[in-house]
Design a protein around this motif. Structure first.
Motif, short mmCIF file in Angstrom:
data_model
loop_
_atom_site.label_atom_id
_atom_site.label_comp_id
_atom_site.label_asym_id
_atom_site.label_seq_id
_atom_site.Cartn_x
_atom_site.Cartn_y
_atom_site.Cartn_z
N ARG A 337 9.74 145.32 -3.03
CA ARG A 337 9.02 146.13 -4.00
C ARG A 337 7.78 145.39 -4.49
NH1 ARG A 337 11.75 147.10 -9.70
NH2 ARG A 337 10.77 145.07 -10.03
N PRO A 481 5.81 153.69 1.23
CA PRO A 481 5.79 152.31 1.74
C PRO A 481 4.40 151.79 2.08
CG PRO A 481 7.57 153.57 2.76
CD PRO A 481 6.74 154.55 1.99
N ASP A 482 3.46 152.67 2.43
CA ASP A 482 2.12 152.22 2.80
C ASP A 482 1.20 152.04 1.61
OD1 ASP A 482 1.81 154.84 2.08
OD2 ASP A 482 0.90 155.50 3.96
#
Length: 737
Positions: A337, A481-482
């Motif tokens: 994260r 996620p990107d």
């Protein structure tokens, strides 16, 4: 022989076990009182350790190594009335007595002989310090006691070291709770779970249900039962109650047996009095001293008042074990994260090693960043036990070198040994950094999923929808996620018109605003087809009246009239820039962009079909009819002729030849299927049917003739005057190939 007062399975505290250990050196009596807590302040020692060319205070040294140089001095008051002898003894195991040259003494009352300068010999495993009242022969008595029963002092060293680390964890917990009680009692409920996780302390959940002013007192009760096992500094061991004394002493000094580590909070009990046996001395009694290190000062805590009458009390303190360094097994709480480095800094959450909070063993802590040019940058961090991690200062601490997101590795020194911790992804927030991805549209009357990019996703606190009326609605959003963010706008919250997304970030006062237009539902764009060599094509779909233009690889097409055919629309699009289209060849597939009148841009598939067939005039002959008694008329052009003129012309065809019947459709059913579905015929009927089939399948002669051949044949046409034609140009419609 005295019998232990602790039955098998009973629970005793670590301080109680240490007291029992030293009580084993004295006669036991049935009326002996329970062990006391370590709450008496004793003398202090100043200790510095040199490893190679680096010198550190004892508070930053978790372990000693062979060859280390150690400087020890007693910190006694000037008016000290009793002379103390400072003795150092190196140990090498429970069953191997140390040689006499491993013992060193210093007379603390003499100015030139009050210090110990020690070098760790090869093979040594423990180092114990003794503070004994000066008496004749006291040094020799200590040497004899250690050499006679080294296992007892090996165990004492291990237990004292572990008890000191446990005490450091407990003191750190109590100090934080008491500080919060004085300053912010309302924060105890939120901070105490983090403290217990960071320090491996038992959390009394029932205490958090009490009134705020009673929570601290409840949490700090029964201190000996608060500690949990620290996986970094100890391991579970088997109970050795009842084992032979020499076997127990040998096992106690091995890593597999936990170096003698046991405690009530891991449920393992050992009868130390039974393991060590009885040891008596008429000159000295040994009392344990816990060391609390603060930089170079090692303060000693006692659980019994020293005696200066025979048997006199000898205080025993242990320095860190002589062993290989074992850096802390730090791990991040949220792997993968990204973390936001806002103006006030960012917390790097870690767990797995309580001693990084309770001691100064981990020092020179920083996060190491690798720049684009390959150089490294160390940003200092500090441990924060109440937040459960290391605190990295805000973006201003790096001089502006790291404006975008970056990866950083926790790095530090454990004693004398460098070590690396977990890796973190850190992002810096910036104002006006968010934007909608290209091609984003918002359609009124349906749910919309928007994707925004460009900013630090970890720093976004909330996203809201703002209307022109001034009202705002919070939106559901999620980080991808990107690094992009997707937000969902329910259809009930938007109508056609201007709207805005409001993005609030940590550490940024201004709100990022993304202006959008909610549009009405649009039609459907199916495809665009253009024949090679043509300057116009056909766009198909629905609601094509909203199309403003079409662009394909630099060629721009303007719309013509919309023709409705069934449930779909067709619209002719004519190119404005012919040059790019001239190079297109047949059977090509391209991609185009349709721009609507409201500004939206939609993709469309483009297909280049084969060129259309065409004809070229080769030659023509005009023969006017002869009329008696008429005046000759000369016409200005060969394109104008009288109605009764005889016209002879030749044409040449171009393009793909098409035979008659080429576009005929074939029945989906096969011949076999048709035969199976047909009723049975007689022999005569079957022959008749085959004869008809051969005649019907035989192509007509005119159909076999190619169109191009017909187009190149010479044709002679005679047209007679027709009264309804008002002009010569209307008398000759275009010839079709």
């Amino acid at each position: 022989m005295a019998v232990s007062r602790f039955p098998l399975g009973a629970s005793i505290t670590r301080s109680g076990r240490i007291a029992l250990l030293f009580a084993a050196l004295l006669p036991l009596t049935p009326a002996q009182a329970d062990p006391a807590a370590f709450d008496l302040s004793g003398p202090a020692l100043n200790v510095m350790v040199t490893h190679g060319a680096t010198t550190l205070p004892i508070g930053q040294v978790p372990n000693l190594s062979e060859g280390d140089r150690i400087a020890v001095s007693a910190d006694l008051p000037r008016d000290q009335g009793v002379h103390y002898l400072l003795v150092a003894a190196f140990l090498r195991g429970a069953t191997n007595p140390p040689p006499k040259n491993w013992f060193t003494q210093a007379k603390t009352w003499e100015r030139k002989k009050n210090n110990l300068d020690l070098t760790v010999p090869a093979g040594a495993r423990q180092l114990i310090l003794f503070l004994a009242p000066e008496t004749g022969g006291g040094y020799d008595s200590i040497v004899d006691a250690v050499r006679k029963q080294p296992g007892a002092f090996v165990r004492a060293s291990q237990e004292l070291n572990q008890a000191s680390l446990d005490r450091a964890r407990l003191d750190t917990f109590l100090d934080s709770i008491h500080r919060l009680e004085r300053t912010h009692p309302e924060q105890i409920e939120a901070v105490s779970p983090v403290l217990t996780r960071s320090l491996s302390i038992t959390l009394k959940a029932e205490c958090l249900e009490q009134a705020i002013d009673l929570q601290a007192a409840c949490l700090t009760q029964s201190r000996s039962s608060l500690l949990l096992a620290d996986s970094h500094s100890a391991s579970l061991t088997e109970t050795l109650v009842g084992a032979p004394t020499d076997l127990a002493l040998q096992l106690a000094a091995t890593p597999e047996a936990g170096y003698g580590y046991y405690s009530s909070y891991i449920g393992v009990v050992r009868d130390l009095a039974r393991i060590f046996g009885a040891f008596q001395s008429t000159q000295f009694q040994y009392i344990p001293a816990l060391g609390r290190a603060a930089e170079a000062r090692l303060s000693l805590l006692l659980n019994a008042a020293p005696s200066f009458a025979k048997p006199k009390s000898v205080m025993v303190a242990a320095l860190p074990a002589i062993e290989a360094p074992e850096p802390p097994p730090l791990r991040t709480i949220a792997p993968g994260r990204a973390l936001c480095r806002a103006r006030e800094g960012v917390l790097l959450p870690v767990e797995g090693a309580p001693l990084i909070y309770a001691t100064r063993y981990a020092h020179a802590m920083a996060v190491r960043v690798t720049r684009a040019d390959g150089s490294t940058l160390d940003l200092p961090v500090s441990a924060d036990v109440e937040r459960g991690g290391f605190l990295l200062a805000g973006p201003g601490s790096d001089g502006g070198d790291l404006r975008a997101g970056f990866d950083a590795t926790l790095h530090g020194v454990w004693g004398f040994t460098p070590f690396d911790g977990p890796r973190f992804r850190i992002q810096n927030p910036h104002a006006n950094s968010w934007r909608a991805i290209e091609g984003t549209t918002v359609i009124a009357g349906r749910d919309n999923s928007l994707t925004i990019e460009g900013g630090a996703a970890a720093c976004v606190e909330n996203i809201a929808l703002a209307r022109t009326s001034g009202t705002t609605e919070p939106l559901k959003w999620a980080a991808l996620p990107d690094g992009r963010i997707t937000a969902t706008i329910p259809k009930a919250q938007i109508a056609a018109g201007q709207i805005s997304l409001l993005i609030r970030q940590q550490g940024i006062a201004d709100v990022d605003t993304i202006a959008l237009t909610a549009l009405t539902e649009t039609g459907r764009i199916d495809a665009f087809t253009l024949h090679a060599g043509d300057l116009h094509g056909v766009l198909t779909g629905t609601r094509l009246d909203t199309v403003a233009s079409l662009s394909v690889d630099g060629a721009v097409f303007s719309p013509g009239a919309v023709v409705r055919t069934g449930k779909a629309d067709k619209r002719v699009m004519t190119v404005d820039t012919p040059a790019p289209v001239a190079a297109w060849t047949a059977d090509q597939d391209r991609s185009g962009r349709v721009t609507l009148k409201d500004g939206r841009v939609l993709p469309v598939s483009v297909h280049v079909a084969p060129a259309r067939p065409s004809v070229t005039l080769i030659d023509k002959t005009i023969a006017p009819a002869a009329h008696a008694a008429s005046l000759p008329i000369t016409l200005p052009s060969s394109t104008v002729m009288p109605l009764d003129t005889s016209l002879t012309f030749s044409l040449r065809g171009a393009g793909r030849p098409v035979s008659a019947g080429a576009n005929r459709s074939r029945s989906p059913r096969s011949t076999d299927a048709r035969r199976q579905s047909s009723p049975p015929r007689t022999a005569t009927a079957s022959r008749a049917h085959k004869s008809r089939s051969r005649r019907s399948n035989r192509p007509r002669r005119w159909a076999r003739r190619p169109m191009a051949r017909c187009a190149t044949a010479c044709c002679r046409t005679e047209r007679k005057a027709i009264g309804r034609h008002s002009s010569p140009s209307s008398a000759y419609p275009p010839s079709r190939a």
